[in-house]
Design an enzyme around this catalytic site. Structure first.
Site, short mmCIF file in Angstrom:
data_model
loop_
_atom_site.label_atom_id
_atom_site.label_comp_id
_atom_site.label_asym_id
_atom_site.label_seq_id
_atom_site.Cartn_x
_atom_site.Cartn_y
_atom_site.Cartn_z
CB ILE A 1 -11.68 -2.60 -7.84
CG1 ILE A 1 -13.06 -1.95 -7.87
CG2 ILE A 1 -11.27 -2.99 -6.43
CD1 ILE A 1 -14.18 -2.87 -7.42
CB THR B 1 -12.26 -8.54 -12.54
OG1 THR B 1 -11.11 -7.72 -12.74
CG2 THR B 1 -12.12 -9.80 -13.37
CB CYS C 1 -0.86 -12.54 -7.77
SG CYS C 1 -0.22 -13.14 -9.35
CG ASP D 1 -10.08 -9.34 0.23
OD1 ASP D 1 -10.05 -10.15 1.17
OD2 ASP D 1 -10.51 -8.18 0.35
CB THR E 1 3.36 -9.85 -6.42
OG1 THR E 1 3.52 -10.90 -5.47
CG2 THR E 1 3.06 -10.46 -7.78
#
Length: 330
Positions: free
Chosen positions: A119, A194, A213, A216, A302
């Site tokens: 986002i 999403t 993954c 927040d 990541t």
């Protein structure tokens, strides 16, 4: 003597140069630097962001995201008049951040189309430039190996380590001087919310894997409604997943891990009612996870995963398998 440009102006100038260089097939292409794409960690999913989204999955134009997989028949078009692909997107990374998972999975699943959804504006711009630079690097390696096989391929500079990352963090497969299976043509990213528009992009039982993954955690109780794992959202994920498809979750916050388990009815004192999420998902055993290479990539590839490793933190993994829809009663 003129004053130096402001930080914002420097970042804007760098991003424009990086985007232009990534689309050129001549000269050495460097990966973008994250320090020029910084943005606050939080974005309000309930705000009315200026987002582009399709009317339905059948209206989505994927041709610009996966040009190597566009159907060669120009007559094959979707409801919006865009060229169709040879295959559908099957793997989604929700909240993809800086794209580490996509880059890690790309050579592992070279024939599977994968999409990152994020986002934050500047973060998704970084991911787009990163993927384009990786594709250009791979094209250069491919061209150099076919036209001048007797001479070694030019060295590709590694992405500088940022945020206190160790030198080993920069020497990942993405900076390799050898071709990578698929050439990163199978990954892409787009800016999307999403929580609002997930069903606009993916049809029923289209996906085989969903990754969430290090989301927040939204620690405050009044912010829990913004968490990306919830009863309502789990139902949307179940709609898009194929029977047998997997939903991967990982977090470094133990409380959030227990939240995930509760909302998949794997923990707590919730009564499993008919038609609830318990009828849609089952948790994958630790034995199965040990043999799943995607779990290792999720743990270590990541950016957040690398940071947790550097800080010697804990990583809590839970993976859920989509059950087959129950038979209608006779």
């Amino acid at each position: 003597m003129s004053t130096p440009p402001a930080k914002r102006q420097k970042r804007d100038q760098y991003r424009k140069r990086a985007a232009a260089a990534a689309n050129e097939d001549t000269g050495k292409v460097k990966l973008p630097q994250k320090k020029f794409y910084r943005q606050r960690a939080h974005a309000n999913p309930f705000s009315d962001h200026q987002l582009d989204y399709p009317l339905s999955p059948a209206h989505m134009d994927w041709s610009s995201h996966y040009p190597a997989f566009v159907n060669p028949d120009p007559e094959q078009k979707n409801l919006a008049g865009a060229r169709k692909l040879l295959k559908d997107v099957e793997v989604v990374d929700i909240g993809c951040g800086f794209g580490g998972l996509l880059v890690g999975l790309a050579p592992l699943l070279p024939e599977t189309l994968m999409l990152g959804m994020e986002i934050r504006t500047q973060v998704i711009e970084y991911v787009e430039n990163r993927i384009q630079a990786l594709r250009t690097q791979q094209n250069q390696l491919k061209n150099s190996s076919t036209t001048a096989s007797e001479s070694p391929a030019p060295a590709i500079p590694a992405e500088p380590a940022t945020d206190g990352a160790s030198p080993d963090a920069a020497s990942t497969p993405e900076t390799s001087n050898s071709p990578v299976p698929g050439g990163y043509q199978n990954i892409s990213a787009l800016r999307s919310n999403t929580m609002k528009f997930f069903p606009n992009f993916f049809g029923k039982q289209q996906l085989s894997k969903i990754f969430i993954c290090f989301p927040d955690p939204h620690f405050k109780a009044k912010k829990h409604k913004a968490r990306i794992i919830s009863e309502n959202l789990n139902a949307e994920y179940a709609y898009a997943l194929k029977p047998g498809g997997l939903l991967y979750t990982i977090t470094d916050v133990e409380e959030y891990h227990h939240w995930v388990l509760r909302h998949f009815r794997e923990e707590g004192e919730h009564e499993a009612s008919e038609g609830g999420v318990k009828d849609l998902f089952e948790r994958v055993s630790e034995e199965e996870l040990a043999s799943d290479p995607c779990v290792e990539v999720m743990r270590e590839s990541t950016e957040e995963g690398k940071k947790v490793t550097r800080n010697k933190g804990n990583k809590y993994v839970a993976v859920f398998r989509r059950k087959a829809d129950p038979e209608w009663p006779a």
